[in-house]
Structure formats: C-alpha cells, structure tokens
Design an enzyme around this catalytic site. Structure first.
Site: not given
Lengths: 518, 518
Positions: B257, B296
């Site tokens: 990720e 993120c």
C-alpha cells in the site's frame, strides 16, 4: 521447405527476421518449423491491443464476450483433427495427449462462453452489498470491479500450447481485457495454427488477441500499470518475471502458476483388493504416462503406508509395463517423448540426482524399448519409478523432474507424518488423498489445505467419476501457494478478478446505485 | 534519562544492544526515546509466532478471534489520553491528528471484532457454492479458505503508528494468522506503548502478536512460503521488498500500500455559492492541514474547471490562512510539524521541484509564522499551494511531496480531459469527484475506476455526511493499482483473504460437505 510461423500483431500476421528458432518433432529430432520475433514491433502491438482491442471488449457485456468465446471454441473445434496432428508432430503427443490439450482448450473456451451468458448484460461487476458509511443511510459505499485498461500478457509453457492459450485467453477476454499470447516457442506450432484459424473465422474484435510466436524479446519492457502478466512455467522463471524492476515499479500484477512437487497419499485403511486402491494406482500411473509426465499437476511423490508398499510397488510396475513407449503416432503407444532436447537432458540428469537418495524400482532414466521406427534421435525417457526410505527431507521434495518420473515414499500411515512431509514441497498445485476413512480424509484435507491450491479426494464412491488430480477443470481454481507461484487461474468467475480492478465507490446511495447499475 | 523502547518477541519485552536509533519530538527536534533491534533473536521470534501463536489462533472460531480484537480495542481505549499525548510528543500530532490515528486504531479493531461475531463458529471459510464436476452429481468441487500457517509480517509507515498497527493486525488476527509488527522506527513510541498496554491486559494468546521496534535487521531473510508480508510506505521501498530474491523464490505474498498522487476533481456544474463547492474546498483543505499533509490518501492534485479557478484559489487560500501552524500541543494550532528531519528535507526539496513547473499560490516551502515557543529546531513546513497551467504531463503527476503541499490544475471541465490526466499518476489510492451532475458523476467514476482503489463522490446531498476521501473506513478496500502498490487492505471480510489460502477440494459430495462443515 520448413514451415515458417508468424506472429499476429496489430491485426496482421508478420514474420520476424534474422536467426529463427527451430521447432522439432520430438519423436524424431527433425525440424518441423521455425520462427523468429526479431524486428517485430512489439511496443506497437501492445498499444494496438490497448487502444483498439481494449475499448472494443469493454463495450461488450459479459454475455457478448461469452459469445466471442463460444465462437472461438467452435472455430477451433472445426479443425480438431488437424490440431491433434500438429500436437503429435511438434509436441510428441499421443492422440490421447493431444486431445487432452486441444479439447481442453476448446472445452475451457466453451465453459467460459457459457459462464458469460450467466453474467448477463453488464460490462463490469458489482462486488458485494453496499455498506452504510455514515449515520445517514444515504451515504454508502459500494465495491465494483472494472476491467483493467491495459493488455493481458500471457506467457505459456511448452507442455500445453493449446489449453495454455485457451484457458488464459478465455478468462481475460471475458473480463474485458485484450490478450497477447506468448507460447512456449518449442511447441508453438499448435498455437500459431490456432491463431490462423481464429483470424480466418473472424470471430473477434480487432486487437482482442495477439500472438508473439518465438522469443519474448522486449515484451516485458513495454508493460505499464494497467497491464497484467500471467505466467505458467518454472518457479525460477516465474520469480525472475515477478522480480523485474520495471514491473515492480509500475505495480504490474503478475500471476505465476509454477510447476510443483505434487503428492498422492494412500490412506492406511485402503487394502489392495479395494476399488479405492485401484483408483489410486490408476490415477497415479496416469500421471506417469499422460503427456509423458509433463503436466504441472502431475503426481511426483507417492505416499504409501509402509505395510502397503509391496502391494503398491507391484501394482504400479504392472501399470507401467502395460504402457508402451515410442512413436506417439502409433495407436498402441501410451508414452511419447518429452518435448525438447533440453527437456530430455534435464529429465535424465534429474533422475540421476533423485537416484542418489533412493533406488530405481522401475526404469533407470534410459529410453527403454521403443515402439516404432526412426526414433533413434527422439527425446524418449522410459517411465521411471524410484523409491526412498521415508518421508524425511530430501531431493524428492525439492527437485521437480518434468517427465515420466515418480517416487514412492513410505510413511507410517498417520496424517501427522504425511502432512509435514507433503509440506516439504513448499507449496503445490494439487495433492490427492485416497481413503474411505472419513476422519483420515478430514485430517488430511484440512491439514494439507494451506500447502495446496487444490485437493483431490479419492475413494470407493467416486472411483468411477473422478477425472484424476491432473485434470484442471475450469470450475476450480488452478494454482498453488509458495513454490507453485501463489497464483490463481480459472475457478469460474474467480479467475476474472485478476484482470479487473476492485474499486470502492463512496457517495450518495441513489447516485452510486445508478452508476453501479444495481 | 531517555526512554528506551523494547521489542516484544517470543512473549517477552527485550531491548536491543549497540547503537540505538533516536526518536524525536518533531516540534522541537529533541530526543524523546531510543530503540535498537541489534542482537535480538528475530528468527526465533518468527518461529515462536508460527509455532505458538498460529496454532492458538487457528483453533479459535472467527467469533472468538473477534472477541480478542474487541478486548484489544478496549484495553487500548483505556489509555487513550496517554496515547494521544505520545502521538503529539513523538509524531508532532495535534490533538485532532492524534485522535485520527489512535481512535482509528481502536475503531478498526472494534469493527473487526464485531465482524468476527457475524462470521460465527467457524475456523475457516467456505468460498462460494459447490460445483458438480462429473455427470454423477455426487462428485463435486468446493472452495475453502484456510489461514496460512506462517506469520503475518506488517511493515508500517511512520505517519500512523497506531492505526497502521491496528488495521493490519485486526485483519490478520481475525483471519487466524499471528502478527509481527515492524512500525516506522521514527514514530514507534505509540506502537511500543500499545504493546505494553496489550501485554499488561493479557488479552491475547501467547505468540499472537510480536513487535520489532527499530531497524528491520534480518527480518525478511527468515520468511518462508506460509508467511505473508503487508507493507505500507513508499512505492520504491514496496518494490524493493517485493523484488527480494528469497521472498520471490518462496512465493511469499507481499501486499503493498504505497503513497500515491491522489486527486480531487471539481465538476463543471459546481458554482461557488453551492454546498458542493464548500464541501470540495473543506475536504481539499483538510488534506492539507490534517497530519500536516502526511496521509497516503491525501489529495495532491486539485482539478478545477478553468472558469472556477479564481474562485477556488481564493477559497483555498482563505482556508489555509485560518489553519495556524505551530506547536501541536496548542489548542489553536491545526498544522503540526512533519514527522522527521529527513521528511523535512524531502518535503522542502520536493516543493522546489514542483515549483519549477508551476508557481506558488500560497506559501513557498518555508515554515511561515509559527504559534508557540521553542520551535526553532522543529520540522515545520507551512502549507504550500502551487498551481500549474494545465492537465498535461509534469512532475505534479510523478512526484509525491509528503507534507502540506497541493497543486491546482486547471482543466476544461470535461471528463475526457480530466480522466487521462488523473491517470498520469499511474495508479492512486483514492480520487474524489465533486459534482451534482449525474452524467458527469457517472462518466468520471467509471472512467477513473481502473486507476483508483477508491473513489469518493461529493455532492450537495452528502455534504454533511462524508468523512472525506482521506479517511480510510474498514468497510471499504484500501489500496490502489499501479504506483499505489496494487494491494488491498481492509474492505471488511475482503481483507482477510490475503492471509488465507484458497483451496479447491474435489471429491464425494457428502464427505466434502462434512469436511467443509456446510
């Protein structure tokens, strides 16, 4: 004159230049065709697939894509006899082996064709139910799965030039992705002919399928974040592809289906007079003779309770002796040559390595007596059965010899001893358990599940219905953990997911429902 | 005296020897703790997790595993205030930022605790319906999913030391895999304290969770085919982990990720008097100030129809000016420092790179005016808004600057121009579309779906309910294609699948049903 194979790129058949790879008749060692990819515009072909094939496929519903697959299956089936013949000529396949490959291809295309019909008039999937994401029930989340916008690159193995193409293409095309197929060069005659048949039948949108027939050249260099790679072959090559810097940087998904050390375990309850025993022997022996042992799903390790070892050894030798080796064009022959000179060397060398830790029970890695004429330069390996002392560590769990080679492994008849030994293979495509003892079946299945992509349970009541562990059915997932590559192919609709992006969509309920079409 | 953090390995808190890494208060640049993993028996800890933790978890039902997660959530929640304080001390978090991390952790644990209850008294999953595989309806296939027999290694990012641990651990533990957590060293004070709390509360079976607090050392060298790695961080490090030879050889699944260039797109229908416009500005600005832009999922690229550009620029500047920068311990401060000196350097450098192709609209990469005392050595970057001329190629689509930095991108207001420009990010975790035009919404969502793991649709009717695109909800999949890593976390039960092996089981219907428990 040697037949020159062509690639099918950007909607045109094209031949490469320069030095060509030679394709052989493995029964005779004679050249039957040649092919080159030198000078071909691979980057342009990938763009054509992405820009022309992709949009055309994505516009179609699953049902319409399914119709394409059915049409592919029909077109290829019309040329069945010719394809079977080419599989013999370039693959050394007996007629039975060739059917396994060619009918496996058309059967899998037809299966996915039908499956498309059941998926109906949608162009993408809705994944699961919507979820309420706030106090207000009108703010929801819904997962969808849409086709990736790149090209599905399929790198196939030499042992199934027909099925390998068909099973991968069926799944990707139904998902809505165009396909570029790179068959194993050495046996690509079948695949190349299939592309000629499909192009002549004109059943697919432009750019839906492409063929790179020969060396991969720069193929992988041109892939980007919307592409996908599915590879079948050795775990070493699989790891190499997965580890390529440009694929890692772009996050290109790579599915690996690698050869592995598959096992068959005979239960302690099975006596040699039983149907279950016969089934075990029949299915184990089949993985020796079928495709001359060149199946990624073939049983390599045969676990037998110590007290049954003599019976099993005798029964397997009996089966082996019945299966004649030689010219695959002869009706009475069951075991053809291995596919290439390189395979021939590797298999013979592998047998000698295995033999260092065990003993020969039947055969010795030599060709044995051959049926037929003019086979002196063929790549023949006689069926070879080895035996080791027990289920402990050893080369038998690490070295896959990709030919008609299996090893008997005595064990104490308990799941507790069998499971960790099977697990020494570090992950397999399939293992089989033959038993009529429900508790042993349960312990073995649940104990082996983490180490296998598929488990096959043999017993008295299914003895007449089972296709055996070596047959990959499109309904069930094909692939395995660890050394087997950690990938998944087929499995009905499950296989499509690799070619699609799952996306979570959050927003106003009626609007999301309208977009998702639910 | 400097606090020394300990790892939690093989059921014991242990401190490493040798040179320790220092952990700082990023608002002041002072050392608050140190930690080392030198000399720790990592291989032994992994074996302990596999041999002690794994079997204990696999014996439990999903419901029982869920109870463990609920107990973890409760235990941690008791120490909420202390944890919030540590998040400020070592992460530079404002109280709001700290809640986002700490409550995100306990909330996700609690969510999966409840989910476990709904999965009931099973220890593994049945996957889909059984399939008849032969003419005889008694020969069937059934897919199951069983927990992998290794350890789930979680390598987390520095920006969410609480949530990162909790969201990954919740999913793996519920699936039945033991966890070894390797937090980002620089902010691991929170994670280390969480492990102390959990150990004292004694809510988990031995070996269920382990902590490696500091350098990863040889961690990845000891992994094998039944293990799994989930990584959150930069796409470069993700690619490096994925490309490790020993992980590739063993077929260890690696979920990545990675940070990505997320986008927000304002629809052409939205005027600056509307609720949708306000929502767009509010949510875009939030991704600037929250966690000082260190999410993120944060919006980096802001797409605005050319005719709305002046309105949006003005509104965003107004929002930025309201959000004071400085000591995160002060109530009026909205923007804390970035987490480390290295981040500080990287962000400032990145801003200069972006500025080469655009212009500063607000800020210039300097700290600006700071609220509070003694902040001279802190890692402050003032909110910085840039603007480029159009949606064409450029650094804005390639370079993620992980701080309070965003870029305005004017476009012509059509989906046809916006979609390929968003796609220039090569795959994102999330993109947002703000519109009340149903057709624009549909075109954008379906057009962006292949390039995003999640899509957030803002509009008048959800303006008051949306948590914004930056909030990762456990119900929805978190991850994205391409540069975002191609991974999937969370998504309710979907997240568990990464930690489980899907196995196809073929055999006699009543026997398979008995084993699968259906």
């Amino acid at each position: 004159m040697t037949r020159v194979l062509k690639s099918y790129l950007s909607g045109t058949f094209v031949a490469g230049t320069g030095r060509a790879a030679k394709l052989y008749d493995p029964a005779r060692g004679t050249v039957v065709a040649e092919t080159s990819t030198e000078g071909l515009d691979i980057a342009g072909a990938l763009d054509y697939a992405r820009d022309v094939g992709g949009p055309a496929l994505r516009e179609l519903t699953f049902a319409q894509r399914g119709e394409l697959l059915s049409a592919m299956a029909s077109a290829l089936h019309e040329y069945r006899d010719e394809l079977l013949d080419l599989a013999r000529l370039n693959g050394g396949n007996t007629r039975g082996d060739a059917k396994f490959d060619i009918d496996g291809c058309t059967g899998t295309l037809a299966f996915y064709g039908k499956l498309g019909g059941t998926l109906g008039d949608r162009t993408f999937f809705v994944d699961g139910e919507s979820e309420q994401l706030a106090r207000n029930p009108r703010y929801i989340g819904q997962h969808i799965r849409v086709p990736r916008h790149g090209v599905a690159v399929h790198i196939n193995a030499f042992n199934f030039p027909g099925w390998g193409f068909g099973e991968k293409a069926a799944v990707a095309l139904l998902a809505g992705m165009p396909v570029l197929c790179k068959p194993g060069t050495s046996t690509s005659l079948v695949t190349a002919r299939m592309f000629e048949i499909l192009a002549a039948a004109d059943v697919l949108p432009k750019g839906a399928v492409s063929l790179l027939c020969g060396s991969a050249g720069s193929l992988l260099d041109h892939l980007g974040p919307q592409d996908a790679v599915a590879f079948t072959g050795s775990s070493g090559t699989g790891a190499m592809i997965r580890g390529r810097a440009n694929l890692l940087a772009a996050g290109v998904p790579v599915n690996v289906e690698a050869d592995s050390l598959n096992s068959a375990v005979l239960g302690p309850d099975v006596d040699d007079e039983s149907e279950t025993f016969d089934m075990f022997v029949r299915e184990t022996a089949r993985d020796m003779w079928q495709k001359a042992g060149q199946k990624c799903t073939a049983i390599r390790r045969i676990y037998v309770p110590r007290e049954s070892l003599d019976d099993v050894r005798e029964a397997l030798i009996g089966e082996i002796q019945r299966n004649l080796v030689g010219d695959p064009g002869l009706k009475q022959v069951r075991v053809g040559p291995v596919a290439t000179a390189q395979q021939h060397r590797d298999v013979k060398e592998g047998i000698q390595t295995l033999a260092k830790e065990g003993r020969f029970v039947y055969g010795d890695g030599g060709p044995g007596t051959l049926e037929g004429e003019g086979l002196e330069n063929g790549y023949f390996v006689g069926p070879t059965l080895l035996e080791v002392d027990g289920p402990g560590p050893g080369a038998v769990h690490d070295l896959e010899v990709f030919g008609p080679v299996q090893t008997l492994i005595p064990y104490d008849g308990t799941a507790a001893e069998a499971i960790p030994s099977v697990a020494r293979g570090k992950g397999s495509l399939v293992s089989s358990v033959y038993t009529d003892d429900k508790n042993f079946a349960r312990d073995m299945i649940l104990g082996l599940a983490p180490y296998n992509g598929r488990l096959h349970l043999g017993g008295r009541k299914v003895a007449d219905h089972s296709p055996g562990p070596g047959t990959v059915l499109p309904q069930m997932v094909h692939g395995g953990p660890g050394r087997a590559g950690g990938g998944e192919e087929l499995g009905g609709v499950r296989g499509l997911h690799f070619y699609m992006q799952r996306t979570a969509v959050q927003g106003l309920k009626p609007l999301i429902e309208r977009i998702a079409g639910v």
